[in-house]
Design a protein around this motif. Structure first.
Motif, PDB file in Angstrom:
ATOM      1  N   UNK A 110       0.788  -1.232   0.000  1.00 21.47           N
ATOM      2  CA  UNK A 110       0.000   0.000   0.000  1.00 21.47           C
ATOM      3  C   UNK A 110       0.822   1.286   0.000  1.00 21.47           C
ATOM      4  N   UNK A 111       1.983   1.266   0.649  1.00 16.99           N
ATOM      5  CA  UNK A 111       2.804   2.480   0.734  1.00 16.99           C
ATOM      6  C   UNK A 111       4.029   2.413  -0.178  1.00 16.99           C
ATOM      7  N   UNK A 112       4.135   1.314  -0.924  1.00 20.43           N
ATOM      8  CA  UNK A 112       5.209   1.118  -1.915  1.00 20.43           C
ATOM      9  C   UNK A 112       6.606   1.170  -1.301  1.00 20.43           C
ATOM     10  N   UNK A 113       6.708   0.793  -0.028  1.00 25.57           N
ATOM     11  CA  UNK A 113       8.015   0.706   0.635  1.00 25.57           C
ATOM     12  C   UNK A 113       8.889  -0.288  -0.122  1.00 25.57           C
ATOM     13  N   UNK A 114      10.124   0.100  -0.393  1.00 31.02           N
ATOM     14  CA  UNK A 114      11.095  -0.793  -1.022  1.00 31.02           C
ATOM     15  C   UNK A 114      12.123  -1.219   0.015  1.00 31.02           C
ATOM     16  N   UNK A 115      12.040  -2.475   0.446  1.00 33.38           N
ATOM     17  CA  UNK A 115      13.035  -2.967   1.397  1.00 33.38           C
ATOM     18  C   UNK A 115      14.419  -3.024   0.751  1.00 33.38           C
ATOM     19  N   UNK A 116      15.456  -3.199   1.558  1.00 31.86           N
ATOM     20  CA  UNK A 116      16.808  -3.337   1.002  1.00 31.86           C
ATOM     21  C   UNK A 116      16.885  -4.531   0.043  1.00 31.86           C
ATOM     22  N   UNK A 117      17.757  -4.429  -0.942  1.00 30.12           N
ATOM     23  CA  UNK A 117      17.887  -5.489  -1.940  1.00 30.12           C
ATOM     24  C   UNK A 117      18.268  -6.829  -1.319  1.00 30.12           C
ATOM     25  N   UNK A 118      19.071  -6.804  -0.232  1.00 32.27           N
ATOM     26  CA  UNK A 118      19.444  -8.056   0.431  1.00 32.27           C
ATOM     27  C   UNK A 118      18.206  -8.791   0.943  1.00 32.27           C
ATOM     28  N   UNK A 119      17.254  -8.044   1.467  1.00 32.23           N
ATOM     29  CA  UNK A 119      16.018  -8.619   1.970  1.00 32.23           C
ATOM     30  C   UNK A 119      15.171  -9.153   0.815  1.00 32.23           C
ATOM     31  N   UNK A 120      15.040  -8.362  -0.235  1.00 29.79           N
ATOM     32  CA  UNK A 120      14.255  -8.795  -1.397  1.00 29.79           C
ATOM     33  C   UNK A 120      14.821 -10.089  -1.957  1.00 29.79           C
ATOM     34  N   UNK A 121      16.146 -10.168  -2.056  1.00 30.14           N
ATOM     35  CA  UNK A 121      16.801 -11.384  -2.554  1.00 30.14           C
ATOM     36  C   UNK A 121      16.561 -12.559  -1.611  1.00 30.14           C
ATOM     37  N   UNK A 122      16.626 -12.309  -0.305  1.00 26.95           N
ATOM     38  CA  UNK A 122      16.402 -13.388   0.669  1.00 26.95           C
ATOM     39  C   UNK A 122      14.971 -13.912   0.586  1.00 26.95           C
ATOM     40  N   UNK A 123      13.998 -13.022   0.403  1.00 27.68           N
ATOM     41  CA  UNK A 123      12.603 -13.455   0.247  1.00 27.68           C
ATOM     42  C   UNK A 123      12.478 -14.333  -0.996  1.00 27.68           C
ATOM     43  N   UNK A 124      13.161 -13.952  -2.064  1.00 25.03           N
ATOM     44  CA  UNK A 124      13.062 -14.684  -3.327  1.00 25.03           C
ATOM     45  C   UNK A 124      13.806 -16.015  -3.303  1.00 25.03           C
ATOM     46  N   UNK A 125      14.945 -16.071  -2.602  1.00 24.85           N
ATOM     47  CA  UNK A 125      15.825 -17.234  -2.719  1.00 24.85           C
ATOM     48  C   UNK A 125      16.002 -18.046  -1.445  1.00 24.85           C
ATOM     49  N   UNK A 126      15.587 -17.514  -0.300  1.00 23.79           N
ATOM     50  CA  UNK A 126      15.805 -18.204   0.972  1.00 23.79           C
ATOM     51  C   UNK A 126      14.786 -19.302   1.223  1.00 23.79           C
ATOM     52  N   UNK A 127      14.956 -20.020   2.340  1.00 20.34           N
ATOM     53  CA  UNK A 127      14.003 -21.079   2.675  1.00 20.34           C
ATOM     54  C   UNK A 127      12.602 -20.506   2.876  1.00 20.34           C
TER      55      UNK A 127
END
Length: 174
Positions: A110-127
């Protein structure tokens, strides 16, 4: 809610068990600017899955102070989730650990917050939540966690209001 800078050391609750340092992500408030970007549907889908597991559950609900009318502790996709009542943990394949309020889904969507890229990558690739590896990592950190159950229909935000006759539940949409 308490504000923490992204990627700062997590200190909100007592420290997690010894291991990699846990980093803050998405602890937003109205007094601090944050980066924005339109989120991808794939990222939102994966982040939703993380919000299905509550870590450090709280007794109360935190409303979003970025909204004009703070009633966003309920979020509905196919089914509803109660947000603002705990945290999530995200683990990267490299061993990084991220702690975020489970309202992060609302902040991103809703607020279009962009988390740090490390977090985005972890969401995509982590367990992924509910996998054996994810559960093992939560347990190894000594975290108390539970499923945040999906709720079909009937999700209505409410406030408890003191009246002359006692405390009354008042639905926000009435």
């Amino acid at each position: 809610m308490t504000h923490f800078e992204d990627l700062s050391a997590y200190t909100y609750f007592p420290p997690d068990a010894p291991g990699p340092e846990t980093m803050n992500v998405g602890w937003l408030d109205a007094a601090h600017d944050f980066p924005t970007e339109e989120p991808s549907p794939a990222f939102l889908e994966k982040l939703w899955a993380y919000c299905r597991v509550i870590v450090n559950s709280t007794r109360g609900l935190h409303d979003c102070e970025l909204c004009a009318r703070p009633e966003n502790t309920f979020f509905k996709r196919d089914a509803g989730l109660l947000l603002g009542s705990g945290e999530i943990r995200v683990f990267s394949p490299e061993g990084d650990v991220f702690a975020a309020p489970n309202l992060i889904y609302h902040y991103v969507n809703d607020h279009k917050y962009r988390p740090p890229l490390q977090f985005i990558r972890a969401v995509a690739e982590g367990p992924v939540p509910f996998s054996d590896e994810y559960s093992r990592l939560l347990d190894a950190m000594g975290l108390i966690w539970r499923e945040n159950p999906l709720r079909e229909g009937g999700l209505r935000p409410f406030k408890l209001v003191q009246t002359a006759d006692g405390i009354k539940k008042v639905f926000v949409d009435e």
